[in-house]
Design an enzyme around this catalytic site. Structure first.
Site, mmCIF file in Angstrom:
data_model
loop_
_atom_site.group_PDB
_atom_site.id
_atom_site.type_symbol
_atom_site.label_atom_id
_atom_site.label_comp_id
_atom_site.label_asym_id
_atom_site.label_seq_id
_atom_site.Cartn_x
_atom_site.Cartn_y
_atom_site.Cartn_z
ATOM 1 N N ASP A 162 21.327 34.408 69.497
ATOM 2 C CA ASP A 162 20.199 33.637 70.024
ATOM 3 C C ASP A 162 19.142 34.558 70.616
ATOM 4 O OD1 ASP A 162 21.611 31.356 69.393
ATOM 5 O OD2 ASP A 162 22.426 31.108 71.409
ATOM 6 N N ASP A 191 21.221 33.267 64.460
ATOM 7 C CA ASP A 191 21.528 31.908 64.895
ATOM 8 C C ASP A 191 20.246 31.239 65.373
ATOM 9 O OD1 ASP A 191 23.022 29.654 65.365
ATOM 10 O OD2 ASP A 191 23.940 30.371 67.191
ATOM 11 N N ASP A 195 18.302 28.257 72.352
ATOM 12 C CA ASP A 195 19.475 27.401 72.444
ATOM 13 C C ASP A 195 19.855 27.108 73.885
ATOM 14 O OD1 ASP A 195 19.580 27.436 69.724
ATOM 15 O OD2 ASP A 195 21.641 28.174 69.582
ATOM 16 N N ARG A 244 16.250 22.305 63.110
ATOM 17 C CA ARG A 244 16.420 22.392 64.568
ATOM 18 C C ARG A 244 15.125 22.781 65.279
ATOM 19 N NH1 ARG A 244 22.461 25.120 65.485
ATOM 20 N NH2 ARG A 244 23.556 23.765 64.014
#
Length: 522
Positions: A162, A191, A195, A244
């Site tokens: 992240d 990733d 997050d 996302r």
């Protein structure tokens, strides 16, 4: 089923780690340094997000120096601003130990701490293949930095892949004017760019540029991780991302005035009971920009004012519930803070000129124009105080408004109020009573039953409170910003017909006391 879509453009970055730089002598530069501006959104609530404001400032050119600055504080909550310049990578980032920190060698670790600002200055700050991890912490500001190519597999790895990750009881974080970028998707070792998981609340992501990634970010790591909530995304630029933007599991998110370009697979994915207010965004050349995807655990949205420019949609299925093509709302969400709302038609131009690091810290005025804030620059000593024999220039105070105070007999409301104060105390004609927010920031409104023309307000501060710093005056009917500035007193703006006017306090030296909020037609 998800369709496998490769990202369209990858600018491969292969930056080798530099030799370890372990110089940890940190110059203390200036007391009472601050981040640029104040957050709008959920980060402004729950006591507000001020980072290291009011503390000392140090300079760091390596990751080790960032950790050293955290570990050199008197306590884990002592306010500090860390000005970062240059490239931070694995080669110059080591673990530093101390009673006021808990760091690691493979990431910038903000763990079990509070009251910290990290801000890029000078020629810029780049966290290359090195993520920023926030855990069990509160009151954090990250501003004007680039975080790129953080991997969870391959070499080197950092922060679970992240760019910026938060987890485990995190409160009040503002991430602003940053670049978050990768050079591929999960198969290439990356990733998420942003997050949040395991009980993260009161966060604002603003004026960020997120690009070239398989995953923009998530709120909640699984269908059972629904304790994350109160997240604002505004004036961000998402480009060339598979999915996302963000993925939401439970909680409430406010998503407004963002520019989405080339979302290859899906965009805002509300699931597992999440509720998203999605307003005045611009979606271009994208697919499935809003809905519940890849699960049968439904999420919800209230959508309005958005523009869809060449957006395509999948057919509904057992695990696909697209909101398109007309994106009707299936819930209602009340937003508890004041904000200016640009028309979606001007969002691409506004966001392209403001979002990202090293863009001059420009922001939207809330009415389809931008304003320039001072770019963060290395702190310099304060100028010497003028001689007492040399008079300082002064600005005459504004003229006291004439005519009838329209607040008398009107209504009022606002954000959370301090104990013992009342919204009505700002319109009772008495300076012996007052309203205070529950903290140093908050908003107070005067409202009428029918449209009323207002061109001046007078904010009169009662004695004993913290001095009001920056503010916004809002047309609460539309969200338009009528005036920005600092301090109290008479504030003049273009005559406006409205039913509700809001005075939004963005900063103050303590808890302010508004004795009277007077309104005038002229």
């Amino acid at each position: 089923m998800r369709r496998s879509v490769a990202l369209r453009v990858f600018a491969a970055v292969a930056t080798g780690a530099a030799g370890a730089a372990v110089a940890v002598g940190l110059p203390s530069l200036e007391a009472s340094a601050a981040a640029v501006g104040s957050p709008i959104g959920y980060a402004s609530l729950n006591g507000g997000t001020t980072g290291g404001n009011g503390g000392t400032t140090v300079r760091a050119t390596t990751g080790t120096q960032i950790h050293q600055a955290l570990c050199s504080r008197a306590s884990s909550s002592t306010p500090i601003t860390i000005e970062v310049q240059g490239t931070i990578n694995h080669g110059n980032t080591t673990k530093v130990s101390g009673n006021s920190c808990n760091t690691a060698a493979d990431k910038i670790e903000l763990k079990q701490i509070s009251n910290v600002t990290i801000i890029g200055v000078g020629s810029g700050a780049v966290f290359d293949q090195l993520g920023i991890h926030i855990r069990d912490s509160s009151n954090i500001i990250i501003q004007n930095v680039t975080v790129r190519n953080v991997k969870k597999s391959g070499s080197p790895t950092s922060n679970g892949g992240d760019a910026i990750g938060m987890e485990s009881t995190v409160r009040n974080v503002w991430v602003d004017h940053v670049n978050l970028e990768a050079s591929g998707g999960e198969s290439a070792g990356y990733d998420g760019l942003f997050d949040l998981k395991d009980n993260v609340q009161y966060v604002t992501l603003s004026y960020a540029y997120l690009k070239n990634s398989g995953r923009g970010g998530l709120i909640g790591s699984s269908e059972s991780d629904t304790s994350n909530s109160f997240i604002t995304f505004h004036h961000n630029r998402y480009e060339n991302i598979d999915s996302r933007t963000p993925l939401l599991r439970g909680g409430i998110a406010h998503i407004y005035n963002n520019y989405y370009y080339s979302l290859n697979e899906s965009g805002i994915n509300s699931r597992a009971g999440a509720r998203a207010k999605v307003e005045n965004n611009y979606f271009e050349d994208s697919m499935n920009v809003l809905g519940t995807f890849y699960t049968d655990a439904a999420g919800y949205w209230q959508a309005s004012g958005n523009i869809l420019d060449n957006v395509t949609w999948s057919a509904p299925g057992s695990e696909t519930n697209p909101a398109g093509p007309s994106m009707p709302s299936n819930t209602s969400i009340s937003i508890p803070y004041a904000y200016g709302l640009d028309n979606a038609s001007c969002v691409p131009n506004i966001v392209r000129s403001t979002a990202g690091a090293n863009t001059g810290m420009r922001t939207s005025t809330g009415n389809c124009s931008t304003t320039s804030n001072p770019s963060p620059t290395p702190t310099t000593p304060r100028p010497t105080t003028p001689s007492p024999t040399t008079p300082s220039p002064t600005t005459p105070p504004p003229t006291q408004p004439s005519g009838t105070n329209l607040s008398i007999g009107a209504g009022s409301d606002g954000s959370s109020k301090a104990s013992g104060t009342s919204y009505g105390d700002v319109r009772d004609g008495s300076m012996s009573t007052y309203w205070s927010p529950n903290g140093s920031t908050g908003y107070i409104s005067i409202k009428w039953g029918s449209a009323t023309t207002v061109s001046r307000i007078n904010i009169r501060e009662a004695s004993g409170g913290g001095a009001i710093g920056s503010y916004r005056v809002l047309n609460a009917d539309t969200g338009a910003v009528l005036k920005t500035g600092s301090g109290s007193g008479v504030i003049t703006f273009t005559p406006t017909s409205l039913k509700k006017v809001t005075f939004d306090i963005l900063s103050a030296s303590g808890t302010p006391r508004v004795g009277e909020f007077e309104t005038y037609a002229s």
